[in-house]
Structure formats: structure tokens, C-alpha cells
Design a protein around this motif. Structure first.
Motif, PDB file in Angstrom:
ATOM      1  N   UNK A  98      27.040  36.404  36.414  1.00  0.00           N
ATOM      2  CA  UNK A  98      25.839  35.652  36.796  1.00  0.00           C
ATOM      3  C   UNK A  98      25.317  34.917  35.575  1.00  0.00           C
ATOM      4  N   UNK A  99      25.086  33.619  35.720  1.00  0.00           N
ATOM      5  CA  UNK A  99      24.451  32.810  34.682  1.00  0.00           C
ATOM      6  C   UNK A  99      23.156  32.261  35.279  1.00  0.00           C
ATOM      7  N   UNK A 100      22.039  32.700  34.733  1.00  0.00           N
ATOM      8  CA  UNK A 100      20.754  32.336  35.320  1.00  0.00           C
ATOM      9  C   UNK A 100      20.339  30.916  34.959  1.00  0.00           C
ATOM     10  N   UNK A 101      19.466  30.371  35.789  1.00  0.00           N
ATOM     11  CA  UNK A 101      18.881  29.065  35.531  1.00  0.00           C
ATOM     12  C   UNK A 101      18.162  29.066  34.183  1.00  0.00           C
ATOM     13  N   UNK A 102      18.400  28.054  33.366  1.00  0.00           N
ATOM     14  CA  UNK A 102      17.786  27.966  32.049  1.00  0.00           C
ATOM     15  C   UNK A 102      18.710  28.365  30.919  1.00  0.00           C
ATOM     16  N   UNK A 103      19.758  29.141  31.223  1.00  0.00           N
ATOM     17  CA  UNK A 103      20.717  29.527  30.191  1.00  0.00           C
ATOM     18  C   UNK A 103      21.542  28.307  29.760  1.00  0.00           C
ATOM     19  N   UNK A 104      21.962  28.329  28.494  1.00  0.00           N
ATOM     20  CA  UNK A 104      22.782  27.248  27.945  1.00  0.00           C
ATOM     21  C   UNK A 104      24.042  27.868  27.347  1.00  0.00           C
TER      22      UNK A 104
END
Length: 262
Positions: free
Chosen positions: A26-32
Motif C-alpha cells: 500500500x502506498x498512501x496518498x501524499x507519499x513520494x
């Protein structure tokens, strides 16, 4: 971009097209996530994480997770910033920041073995190795090219100086100065990290200078300000400058010199 069908990349996550993401991650919204990163299976990368290039993130890692601090609320979250070419083995956990604006900061070329942990607002430099279950409490600072052995626990606000080594199953209650070898239930300095110094190209003259500085500062019986001044005068050199700067800036004090405690 290679994303497994079972992975979740939320809208708003910035993921370079060259990144590979494995199953159930899972890669959350806002991660870069920067170029060339490999995100393997069952990884969770939280919203405040900023990652550079060519990092490898193995199974079950959590990056930028909620700090283990009872005062935490979501609006207090600060970034976790990660450099390049770090390797996070299985089960590694690194918290996002909480108390400082810059948050938790991890440099480049660090190797985190399975189940190692860094708490909120830690600052970690480059080329460090954290063995299995090595644990950094909040606000710990680690300079460069250290080796933190398995099941070491570092107290909050402590610092680990460059080229130091902490032996396994040690508790670190105060700062470990540069080039030192620390060991014990309550870690003490038991010598120099000679193996690490040799591997990193320190010659005999440099190693002798470091040894003499610590002999004067920790074993001469002189008061610390006097010992530091004499070391500066009698053993000039970059290693001396590093040691004295580290000791003079210590807030928790330096670990003592002597035999390990049972």
C-alpha cells in the motif's frame, strides 16, 4: 511502472514510472517514491514519506508509520525523508516525525536488517548498518558508517558518533563517541572500533591519534575541560576535531570507559 494487481497506490501518491511495487503493498496518498525503487510484498508506505532513488524495501516494511508516542494525533505528523540506495529488510519499521518540523530523516546507503526500528524525529546519516532488532528511540542521532548490532536499544536523545560500533544486546543510555567500541547491559566504551577503522582506511597514525585522545580525555583523571584543551593542543588533526566537537556538544553526556557491566 510495474505494479502488482493486488497492490494499492492511492490517488495523490507520487510514484516514479520506474518503480516496482509488489503484491499487497500500500502506498498512501501524499507519499513520494523516487526513481528505481523496489517495493516488495506487504509493504506499507504512509502519507508523509518522501523517498529518493534506488531504495529497496523488503517484505512487511512500514515506513512513515504513526509514532509510538501517546501525545501523537494525526495533525501532528511530520515527514519521514529518506535518501538514496537504502536497503530495508523484512519487518523494518520507521516512524514519521512528530516534534520537529523536519521530522525523521534517513540519509543514503544505510542497511537496515530485519525488524530494526527508528522512532520519531531520528536523524540518521549515511552508510550505517543496523543489525536485526536494533532499536532507536525518538530523537536519536546517528552519524556515518556506524554498526549497531542486534537487539541494541538506544535511549531517546542519544547520539552515536561516526565509525562507532555498539555490541549486541547493549542498552545505550548516553552518547557513544566517534570511533568507539561500546558494549554492556548499560553500554560502556571498551576500546576503539579497530576493525571498522581499518576497513574504512584509517592508517596507523590516525588510529594512534584517536587512541591517545581518548586516553587523555577519559583515563587521565583530568577534569574534562582541561583534558579537551590538552588533546586539542597535543594531538591536532581531523579525528581529534571530530571527537572534541562531539563531546562538547553532548547533552546527555558520554558513556563511561571501563569493563562491561553484567
Amino acid at each position: 511502472m510495474s505494479i502488482h494487481p493486488t497492490a494499492i497506490v492511492e490517488d495523490g501518491a507520487e510514484v516514479d514510472p520506474s518503480v516496482a511495487i509488489g503484491p499487497y503493498s500500500i502506498v498512501e496518498s501524499g507519499a513520494v517514491i523516487g526513481p528505481g525503487c523496489r517495493i516488495e510484498s506487504c509493504v506499507r508506505i504512509f502519507a508523509n514519506t518522501r523517498m529518493g532513488r534506488d531504495n529497496r524495501v523488503c517484505h512487511g516494511v512500514t515506513l512513515g508509520s504513526e509514532p509510538q508516542d501517546l501525545s501523537f494525533t494525526p495533525e501532528k505528523a511530520r515527514p519521514l525523508t529518506i535518501g538514496d540506495r537504502n536497503h530495508f529488510k523484512e519487518g523494518v519499521n520507521i516512524s514519521c516525525g512528530l516534534k520537529s518540523e523536519d521530522g525523521t530523516r534517513i540519509g543514503s546507503d544505510n542497511y537496515w536488517m530485519a525488524f530494526s526500528h527508528a522512532g520519531h524525529d531520528c536523524i540518521v546519516g549515511d552508510h550505517n548498518i543496523f543489525a536485526n532488532s536494533a532499536t532507536l528511540a525518538g530523537h536519536v542521532e546517528v552519524e556515518d558508517r556506524t554498526f549497531i548490532s542486534g537487539q541494541v536499544a538506544v535511549h531517546q536523545f542519544c547520539r552515536i558518533g561516526s565509525y562507532a560500533m555498539v555490541a549486541g544486546v547493549s542498552g545505550v543510555p548516553q552518547d557513544v563517541p566517534p570511533y568507539a567500541l561500546a558494549d554492556g547491559h548499560r553500554a560502556r566504551m571498551v576500546g576503539l572500533n579497530l576493525v571498522g577503522l581499518k576497513r574504512n582506511g584509517f592508517n596507523q597514525e590516525q588510529r594512534t591519534r584517536i587512541k591517545e585522545v581518548y586516553r587523555l580525555v577519559l583515563r587521565s583523571g583530568l577534569k574534562l575541560p582541561t583534558a579537551l584543551t590538552r588533546a586539542e593542543q597535543e594531538y591536532p588533526g581531523p579525528e581529534t576535531d571530530h571527537i572534541l566537537r562531539f563531546i562538547r556538544s553532548s547533552r546527555r553526556g558520554i558513556i563511561s570507559f571501563g569493563e562491561t557491566t553484567p
